[in-house]
Design a protein around this motif. Structure first.
Motif, short mmCIF file in Angstrom:
data_model
loop_
_atom_site.label_atom_id
_atom_site.label_comp_id
_atom_site.label_asym_id
_atom_site.label_seq_id
_atom_site.Cartn_x
_atom_site.Cartn_y
_atom_site.Cartn_z
N VAL A 86 -26.56 -14.14 7.33
CA VAL A 86 -27.12 -15.49 7.28
C VAL A 86 -28.62 -15.43 7.49
CG1 VAL A 86 -27.12 -17.74 8.46
CG2 VAL A 86 -24.97 -16.55 8.07
N HIS A 87 -29.03 -14.60 8.42
CA HIS A 87 -30.46 -14.48 8.73
C HIS A 87 -31.25 -13.93 7.53
CE1 HIS A 87 -34.06 -14.01 11.06
NE2 HIS A 87 -34.09 -12.69 10.82
N LEU A 88 -30.71 -12.89 6.87
CA LEU A 88 -31.38 -12.32 5.70
C LEU A 88 -31.43 -13.33 4.54
CD1 LEU A 88 -29.95 -8.68 5.61
CD2 LEU A 88 -32.28 -9.39 6.13
N THR A 89 -30.36 -14.07 4.40
CA THR A 89 -30.33 -15.09 3.34
C THR A 89 -31.41 -16.13 3.60
OG1 THR A 89 -27.95 -14.74 3.11
CG2 THR A 89 -28.86 -16.75 2.15
N GLU A 90 -31.57 -16.54 4.84
CA GLU A 90 -32.61 -17.52 5.19
C GLU A 90 -34.00 -16.95 4.88
OE1 GLU A 90 -32.18 -18.72 9.25
OE2 GLU A 90 -30.30 -19.77 8.88
N GLN A 91 -34.19 -15.68 5.22
CA GLN A 91 -35.48 -15.06 4.93
C GLN A 91 -35.73 -15.02 3.42
OE1 GLN A 91 -35.47 -11.19 6.75
NE2 GLN A 91 -36.32 -11.95 8.69
N LEU A 92 -34.70 -14.66 2.69
CA LEU A 92 -34.82 -14.62 1.25
C LEU A 92 -35.12 -16.00 0.68
CD1 LEU A 92 -34.73 -12.95 -1.31
CD2 LEU A 92 -32.26 -13.35 -1.40
N GLU A 93 -34.46 -17.00 1.20
CA GLU A 93 -34.71 -18.38 0.75
C GLU A 93 -36.14 -18.79 1.07
OE1 GLU A 93 -31.67 -20.87 2.39
OE2 GLU A 93 -30.11 -20.05 1.09
N ASN A 94 -36.60 -18.37 2.25
CA ASN A 94 -38.00 -18.67 2.62
C ASN A 94 -38.96 -18.00 1.65
OD1 ASN A 94 -37.24 -20.25 4.78
ND2 ASN A 94 -37.46 -18.61 6.30
N LYS A 95 -38.64 -16.74 1.31
CA LYS A 95 -39.49 -16.02 0.35
C LYS A 95 -39.43 -16.70 -1.03
CE LYS A 95 -41.09 -12.44 2.63
NZ LYS A 95 -42.50 -12.13 2.75
N ASN A 96 -38.21 -17.12 -1.41
CA ASN A 96 -38.07 -17.83 -2.68
C ASN A 96 -38.87 -19.13 -2.67
OD1 ASN A 96 -36.46 -15.97 -3.98
ND2 ASN A 96 -34.53 -16.91 -3.35
N LYS B 149 -31.45 -7.12 -0.57
CA LYS B 149 -30.46 -8.11 -0.16
C LYS B 149 -29.08 -7.73 -0.70
CE LYS B 149 -29.04 -12.78 -0.98
NZ LYS B 149 -28.99 -13.68 -2.07
N ASP B 150 -29.06 -7.38 -2.00
CA ASP B 150 -27.77 -6.99 -2.59
C ASP B 150 -27.15 -5.80 -1.86
OD1 ASP B 150 -28.08 -9.01 -4.41
OD2 ASP B 150 -28.82 -7.71 -6.04
N GLU C 172 -42.17 -7.68 -4.93
CA GLU C 172 -41.58 -7.69 -3.59
C GLU C 172 -40.27 -8.47 -3.60
OE1 GLU C 172 -43.79 -9.83 -0.55
OE2 GLU C 172 -43.31 -8.28 0.86
N LEU C 173 -40.27 -9.57 -4.37
CA LEU C 173 -39.06 -10.38 -4.47
C LEU C 173 -37.93 -9.56 -5.10
CD1 LEU C 173 -37.65 -13.15 -4.23
CD2 LEU C 173 -38.49 -13.64 -6.53
N LEU C 174 -38.28 -8.82 -6.17
CA LEU C 174 -37.25 -7.97 -6.78
C LEU C 174 -36.73 -6.93 -5.81
CD1 LEU C 174 -38.76 -7.43 -10.35
CD2 LEU C 174 -36.83 -8.89 -9.70
N LYS C 175 -37.67 -6.36 -5.04
CA LYS C 175 -37.25 -5.38 -4.03
C LYS C 175 -36.36 -6.03 -2.98
CE LYS C 175 -41.28 -2.36 -4.40
NZ LYS C 175 -42.48 -1.89 -3.70
#
Length: 169
Positions: free
Chosen positions: A54-64, A40-41, A32-35
């Protein structure tokens, strides 16, 4: 000890099952992270000028962050599982050595018992022989005593006859 070992094995099996589920979840999350990274890219290229970046980056950071926490939890579970495996192994080794010691002790005691049985049989045999010898000796002495009494009786009779004859003469 066997109940403890069985309990530890059951705990190991349940932890092993949990561990496998965690690994599957980890793989799913990693996929899921790779997806998400791919998404994200793609999104970054499409919405570079949008504020949702910014919002997507925050979500990605939360997932990370979640993924990192999950990885840490996984490492901790591995450590606990290894400790339990080591403990079970040590208990099994201890149990095996205790069994070997007990087998040796039982073997030694069995041998000692066998030797004592042989000694008892020998003593009983000797006692039986001595008893027969004693009976034979008692019978012989009884016969001799009877013979002596008979001889004494004859002696007294002869002595009495001698005295009687001396009086007559």
């Amino acid at each position: 000890m066997e109940a403890d070992i069985s309990e530890m094995r059951n705990e190991l099996q349940s932890r092993d099952g949990l561990w496998r589920r965690i690994q599957l979840e980890y793989q799913k999350l990693y996929a899921e992270l790779l997806k998400i990274k791919e998404y994200k890219d793609t999104q970054e290229m499409q919405i570079m000028h949008q504020s949702s970046h910014v919002h997507l980056t925050e979500q990605l950071e939360n997932k990370n962050t979640e993924l990192l926490l999950f990885a840490e939890s996984r490492e901790h579970q591995e450590e606990v599982l290894n400790k339990i495996r080591n403990h079970v192994y040590q208990e099994e080794q201890s149990h095996c050595s205790e069994q070997e010691r007990m087998k040796t002790e039982i073997s030694d005691l069995t041998e000692e018992l066998h030797q004592k049985e042989i000694t008892i049989a020998t003593i009983v045999e000797k006692a039986s022989l001595l008893e027969r010898q004693l009976k034979t000796e008692l019978e012989t002495k009884h016969k001799l005593l009877t013979k002596q009494q008979l001889l004494e009786f004859r002696y007294q009779v002869i002595k009495s006859e001698n005295a009687h004859l001396k009086e007559r003469m």
